[in-house]
Write a protein that holds these residues in place. Structure first.
Motif, short mmCIF file in Angstrom:
data_model
loop_
_atom_site.label_atom_id
_atom_site.label_comp_id
_atom_site.label_asym_id
_atom_site.label_seq_id
_atom_site.Cartn_x
_atom_site.Cartn_y
_atom_site.Cartn_z
N UNK A 117 0.99 -1.19 -0.09
CA UNK A 117 -0.05 0.16 -0.05
C UNK A 117 0.74 1.19 0.02
N UNK A 118 0.46 2.18 -0.79
CA UNK A 118 1.43 3.32 -1.15
C UNK A 118 1.21 4.14 0.51
N UNK A 119 0.14 3.92 1.13
CA UNK A 119 -0.03 4.89 2.45
C UNK A 119 0.59 4.29 3.81
N UNK A 120 0.27 2.97 3.97
CA UNK A 120 0.72 2.55 5.08
C UNK A 120 1.81 1.51 4.86
N UNK A 121 2.18 1.16 3.68
CA UNK A 121 3.10 0.27 3.29
C UNK A 121 2.69 -1.08 3.76
N UNK A 122 1.52 -1.49 4.20
CA UNK A 122 1.05 -2.76 4.30
C UNK A 122 0.73 -3.60 3.08
N UNK A 123 0.25 -5.05 3.29
CA UNK A 123 -0.31 -5.91 2.18
C UNK A 123 -1.56 -5.17 1.72
N UNK A 124 -1.63 -5.04 0.11
CA UNK A 124 -2.65 -4.65 -0.49
C UNK A 124 -2.62 -5.83 -1.65
N UNK A 125 -3.99 -5.67 -2.40
CA UNK A 125 -4.25 -6.81 -3.17
C UNK A 125 -5.04 -5.94 -4.47
#
Length: 191
Positions: free
Chosen positions: A16-24
């Motif tokens: 994720x560009x906002x939190x750097x967490x996993x996104x799909x």
């Protein structure tokens, strides 16, 4: 920088560009617009027709941002199109075409172009990148790299992806470093 990975037929996990967490992102797709299918492609409300920028392909393509949803919706409207869809769907997606990304940590939803730098499960080693599309692929890489049998046989279809992994990822030093980094990414993903 070379990049090596497992096959990418499954859900891709990116950052994720906002939190750097996993996104799909949903598996997008496109259909070549041909004289044989032009009528039903234009009739579908689930497809957007665009000019194709690839000179090797058809002049026009119909795009959709979620392959499985579009296929199901099109078949619900036109059950007799099953064979047409199966043969007309193209697996590749234009690299510069944006996709709908959903973050599983902060809940952000955005439409953007996804690049190699966005991959969640990727590790650098000796100037090259090894990446996996998702958690399952990362676990398969770990199992292969840690395993006693790391042979990459040309006729082994169950591990054909292993032939694309450069040897330096499989050396004694490389194995330990790669596995440690992949495990750290899995822990971050599961947090």
């Amino acid at each position: 920088m070379a990049v090596f990975s497992l096959p990418s037929d499954y859900e891709h996990v990116i950052r994720c560009r906002l939190c750097r967490g996993p996104a799909t992102y949903a598996a997008p797709g496109r259909i070549a617009v041909t004289p044989e299918n032009e009528a039903w492609v234009r009739a579908s409300r689930h497809l957007t027709i665009r000019q194709n920028h690839d000179p090797r392909g058809p002049a026009q393509v119909a795009l959709f941002d979620n392959r499985h949803e579009a296929e199901a919706a099109i078949l619900a409207d036109h059950p007799d199109w099953h064979e047409r869809i199966r043969y007309d769907l193209l697996r590749n997606w234009p690299e510069d075409e944006p996709v709908r990304v959903t973050c599983h940590r902060c809940g952000a939803v955005e439409t953007r172009v996804v690049g190699e730098e966005d991959r969640f499960f990727q590790v650098e080693f000796r100037g090259q990148t090894l990446w996996a599309a998702n958690r399952d692929h990362a676990l398969a890489l770990i199992e292969f790299i840690e395993g006693a049998d790391r042979r990459r046989l040309p006729d082994d279809v169950t591990r054909a992806w292993a032939r694309r992994i450069p040897t330096h990822f499989l050396t004694a030093k490389g194995r330990e470093t790669i596995v440690k980094r992949l495990r750290r990414l899995i822990e971050e993903y599961e947090a």
